[in-house]
Design a protein around this motif. Structure first.
Motif, mmCIF file in Angstrom:
data_model
loop_
_atom_site.group_PDB
_atom_site.id
_atom_site.type_symbol
_atom_site.label_atom_id
_atom_site.label_comp_id
_atom_site.label_asym_id
_atom_site.label_seq_id
_atom_site.Cartn_x
_atom_site.Cartn_y
_atom_site.Cartn_z
ATOM 1 N N UNK A 196 77.760 48.824 -30.342
ATOM 2 C CA UNK A 196 77.628 47.594 -29.689
ATOM 3 C C UNK A 196 78.852 46.246 -30.037
ATOM 4 N N UNK A 197 79.158 46.380 -31.295
ATOM 5 C CA UNK A 197 79.857 45.291 -31.763
ATOM 6 C C UNK A 197 81.268 45.953 -32.686
ATOM 7 N N UNK A 198 82.116 46.872 -31.781
ATOM 8 C CA UNK A 198 83.034 47.506 -32.742
ATOM 9 C C UNK A 198 84.109 46.702 -33.448
ATOM 10 N N UNK A 199 84.522 45.445 -33.010
ATOM 11 C CA UNK A 199 85.505 44.604 -33.991
ATOM 12 C C UNK A 199 84.696 44.060 -35.081
ATOM 13 N N UNK A 200 83.305 43.621 -34.788
ATOM 14 C CA UNK A 200 82.735 42.933 -35.815
ATOM 15 C C UNK A 200 82.498 44.010 -36.957
ATOM 16 N N UNK A 201 82.329 45.382 -36.615
ATOM 17 C CA UNK A 201 81.981 46.371 -37.594
ATOM 18 C C UNK A 201 82.950 46.690 -38.269
ATOM 19 N N UNK B 41 81.449 41.604 -26.584
ATOM 20 C CA UNK B 41 81.292 41.474 -28.093
ATOM 21 C C UNK B 41 80.945 40.198 -28.278
ATOM 22 N N UNK B 42 79.716 39.750 -28.117
ATOM 23 C CA UNK B 42 79.177 38.514 -28.529
ATOM 24 C C UNK B 42 78.428 38.296 -29.846
ATOM 25 N N UNK B 43 78.862 37.326 -30.733
ATOM 26 C CA UNK B 43 78.013 37.317 -31.687
ATOM 27 C C UNK B 43 77.367 35.739 -31.965
ATOM 28 N N UNK C 228 83.328 37.407 -30.707
ATOM 29 C CA UNK C 228 83.765 37.484 -31.946
ATOM 30 C C UNK C 228 85.374 36.821 -32.042
ATOM 31 N N UNK D 194 88.628 38.033 -31.192
ATOM 32 C CA UNK D 194 88.769 38.391 -29.765
ATOM 33 C C UNK D 194 89.160 36.881 -29.252
#
Lengths: 327, 377
Positions: free
Chosen positions: A256-261, B293-295, B305, B308
């Protein structure tokens, strides 16, 4: 104080009788309000003190339909009793009988979410319109009076039994339930073993991630779960259900969150390379959104305090230290 | 754009000139005089989509609070010292990502018709600002021009502000509804600005809004008439193919509008409070923008993020510079100093510093710094 006006619910023509248990037709569940319960304590009570409060039944063409007292009748059956003392009514108004049963239950116990859902579905089946359910019966069942809550509960009442059992046993809160019921019945069954060992926050996280990935990538749930299983390996080939669920949760987060991971991995591996002391906690800002990093430690005395400061200074001198700060 | 199906008039404002004008300019649309908003509540109570349904109804009323407010921006991010005039609440366009779906208490479109109170308040506001440069706009809680063919308030605003040279009035829109604007002589302190996006996003997520190409063509017409223009690439949205799609829009824009007539370009990426997510899912089931990819950001809103976002901004800015827009002032909407620094090599710490970036330029437009309006602006 809660004030609700449902008019008078008075059942007509009641008499006491002793009936053979076999004459009560338990296949007819039109008045049922009790689901997923344990009979152990009730059986013990009947063994010691007898059945003090008789169930209510209605005369049918063949035998009797049980209106109120599911647990009592089932307990007596389990105990192998041949007959039971009951109250028999000749009242033919199904809605009135059902409401009497609901009120009797509400007076003595808290209904589970599944039971409340069943009550709402039965009322709907007996012709009570949705707006009346919303205005009058949701407050009676101590539920928020919103259309969303009504829809979720009606959806739960249509779910398959394993899902209902899970909701009943895990006391699943409404927001988690709402997420779970968005999936197809087949997918719901696939998800249950994964959700069972987890707490509510993690259940919600898994369900939300799965839903988002499913919608984003247009992939079947089974494929996503397989991929998530591959993405995160905890090291042990034989995992407990809890470890398995945790592995899946982390694997899903990666999808779901590849970059954050990947950024989290980078930070953690820099922390390992630098051999960051375990006595001092170090945390990046939430989701790396801020530039600040938090360091914290506990100490009992001056000596410990100075030791931590020296550890921190030693960290700052290491050539790998800037890796921790890289953006 | 949703057609207005009925006008509800607060009894108190029946005799106001703007009320009469709106009713006159909506021939065939039934109007009802009511004592309060309850009738609208009843009308929408049984709707399965009150947010969408509400856009068909106008509520004409008196604004009892302040019309002019500082733009609220968002906590923990750098603001831009902007002021907003709330003349209307809600919008006939139906953009999937629109925050008004959770921000406003009522789903219908409210138009405040007590314009005389607005002018009085603006006079006071000008005196309080004591000749300081101010940017102000009407596009915060509605589209500035989407209903202008009915209200014609843009020409009144232009007439008022054209004399206040220390104030820069921005009319922000997604529409091509510019007849009322062109009706008035051009003034350097009246900026017409357009929200832009890729054609794909406009087509799929901005229901009722004209294609981006039409917005740019309209901006070209307006700038050729002598009005300064501005653009807002907001919300920028990531999806497969975004680079090519946004590149086409930037190329089209800078080949159509002379860069020196562009007063500013703002950039912002998709962001919304978590409460909007289920609303978008329900109202726009085919939309996929919420699955990026939302945080959770520092303000609690969901946003991409940070790396990005930075990449997104860097690429858009590089494109604008490539097509000759290097001198156009840029700013970010609701971003922090790290993003400013890494995407724009600027480090404003406070909103007043952003304000300086957007102050009138000598290059390509007349300076307003030395002029002063009659009421102290």
């Amino acid at each position: 104080m809660l004030k609700l006006d449902f008019g008078e619910i008075r059942i007509e023509g009641m008499r006491y009788a002793s009936l053979p248990l076999a004459k009560i037709n338990l296949k007819d569940e039109r008045f049922r309000t009790s689901y997923f319960f344990s009979l152990e304590r009730l059986i013990l009570s009947i063994e010691k003190a007898g059945l003090l409060s008789p169930p209510l039944v209605r005369q049918a063409e063949k035998g009797y339909i049980l209106v109120s007292g599911w647990k009592r009748v089932l307990a007596c059956r389990k105990m192998g009793l041949p007959s039971i003392n009951v109250l028999v009514t000749e009242d033919q108004d199904d809605l009135r009988l059902f409401l009497a049963s609901v009120h009797e239950n509400l007076a003595v116990r808290e209904l589970s979410l599944v039971e409340k859902a069943e009550v709402l579905r039965t009322l709907l089946k007996f012709g009570v319109p949705k707006n009346v359910l919303l205005k009058s019966y949701l407050p009676l069942l101590s539920l928020p009076t919103t259309g969303v809550h009504l829809d979720v509960l009606l959806c739960l009442s249509r779910a398959e039994n394993p899902v209902k059992r899970f909701v009943g046993e895990k006391e699943v809160p409404l927001p988690v339930l709402q997420f779970l019921l968005r999936f197809t019945p087949v997918d719901q069954k696939l998800l249950l073993p994964l959700l069972l060992p987890l707490g509510q926050n993690k259940q919600k996280e898994i369900l939300e991630d799965l839903w988002d990935i499913n919608r984003r990538d247009n992939k079947p749930l089974r494929n996503i779960l397989e991929e998530a299983g591959r993405r995160h390996v905890l090291g042990s080939p034989k995992l407990s259900p809890q470890q398995e669920a945790e592995k899946m949760r982390l694997g899903l987060k990666r999808i779901r969150h590849p970059q954050l991971s990947s950024r989290e991995d980078q930070f953690n591996s820099a922390r390992q390379r630098i051999r960051w002391p375990k006595e001092i906690a170090i945390h990046p800002s939430l989701n790396f959104e801020g530039e600040d990093i938090t360091v914290s430690f506990r100490f009992k005395n001056e000596k410990e305090f100075k030791a931590r400061l020296e550890q921190l200074q030693a960290m700052a001198r290491k050539k790998e230290f800037p890796e921790l700060l890289s953006r | 754009m949703r057609e207005i199906q009925k006008i509800f008039v607060d009894k108190e404002v029946l005799s106001f000139p703007l009320t009469k004008r709106i009713i006159k300019r909506c021939p065939g649309v039934p109007a009802a005089v009511v004592r309060n908003k309850q009738e609208l509540d009843v009308l929408l109570a049984s709707s399965t989509d009150p947010t969408g349904e509400g856009k068909k109804y106008l509520w004409l009323s008196r604004h009892k609070g302040a019309f002019v407010k500082p733009c609220p921006c968002t906590p923990h991010y750098v603001g831009c010292n902007y002021f907003v005039i709330n003349l209307a609440l809600n919008c006939p366009l139906d953009c999937s990502y629109c925050i008004l779906q959770v921000y406003l208490a009522n789903p219908w479109i409210t138009i405040y018709v007590n314009l005389n109170d607005l002018w009085t308040e603006l006079d006071t506001f000008g005196r309080e600002k004591k000749g300081k440069f101010v940017r102000i706009g009407t596009g915060e809680l509605s589209d500035s021009l989407a209903l202008d063919h009915i209200t014609q308030t843009s020409s009144e605003l232009i007439s008022y502000f054209a004399r206040k040279s220390k104030v820069l009035l921005e009319l922000k829109t997604k529409t091509t509804n510019i007849a009322g604007v062109l009706d008035r002589p051009a003034a350097e302190n009246i900026v017409l600005s357009w929200s832009l996006n890729s054609e794909k996003i406009a087509r799929e997520e901005e229901k009722g809004a004209p294609p981006v190409e039409d917005r740019i063509e309209t901006a070209k017409v307006v700038s050729e008439k002598g009005l300064p223009v501005g653009f807002h690439f907001d919300p920028l949205i990531l999806y497969p193919g975004w680079e090519e799609d946004y590149a086409r829009v930037v190329e089209k824009l800078l080949c159509s509008v002379i860069p020196s007539r562009i007063r500013w370009i703002s950039l912002g990426s998709l962001r919304f409070p978590p409460a909007l997510k289920p609303i978008i899912e329900k109202r726009f089931p085919s939309s996929r923008i919420i699955y990026g990819e939302l945080i959770q950001g520092k303000d609690g809103k969901l946003r991409y993020f940070k790396p990005l976002r930075i990449e997104l901004y860097q690429k858009i800015i590089a494109l604008i510079k490539y097509w000759g827009g290097g001198q156009i002032p840029f700013y970010f909407c609701m971003e922090d100093t790290e993003v400013w620094e890494r995407a724009l090599k600027k480090t404003p710490r406070r909103k007043e510093e952003v304000e300086l970036i957007l102050s009138p330029r000598l290059n390509g437009s007349k300076s307003m710094a030395s002029k002063s309006g009659p009421s102290g602006y």
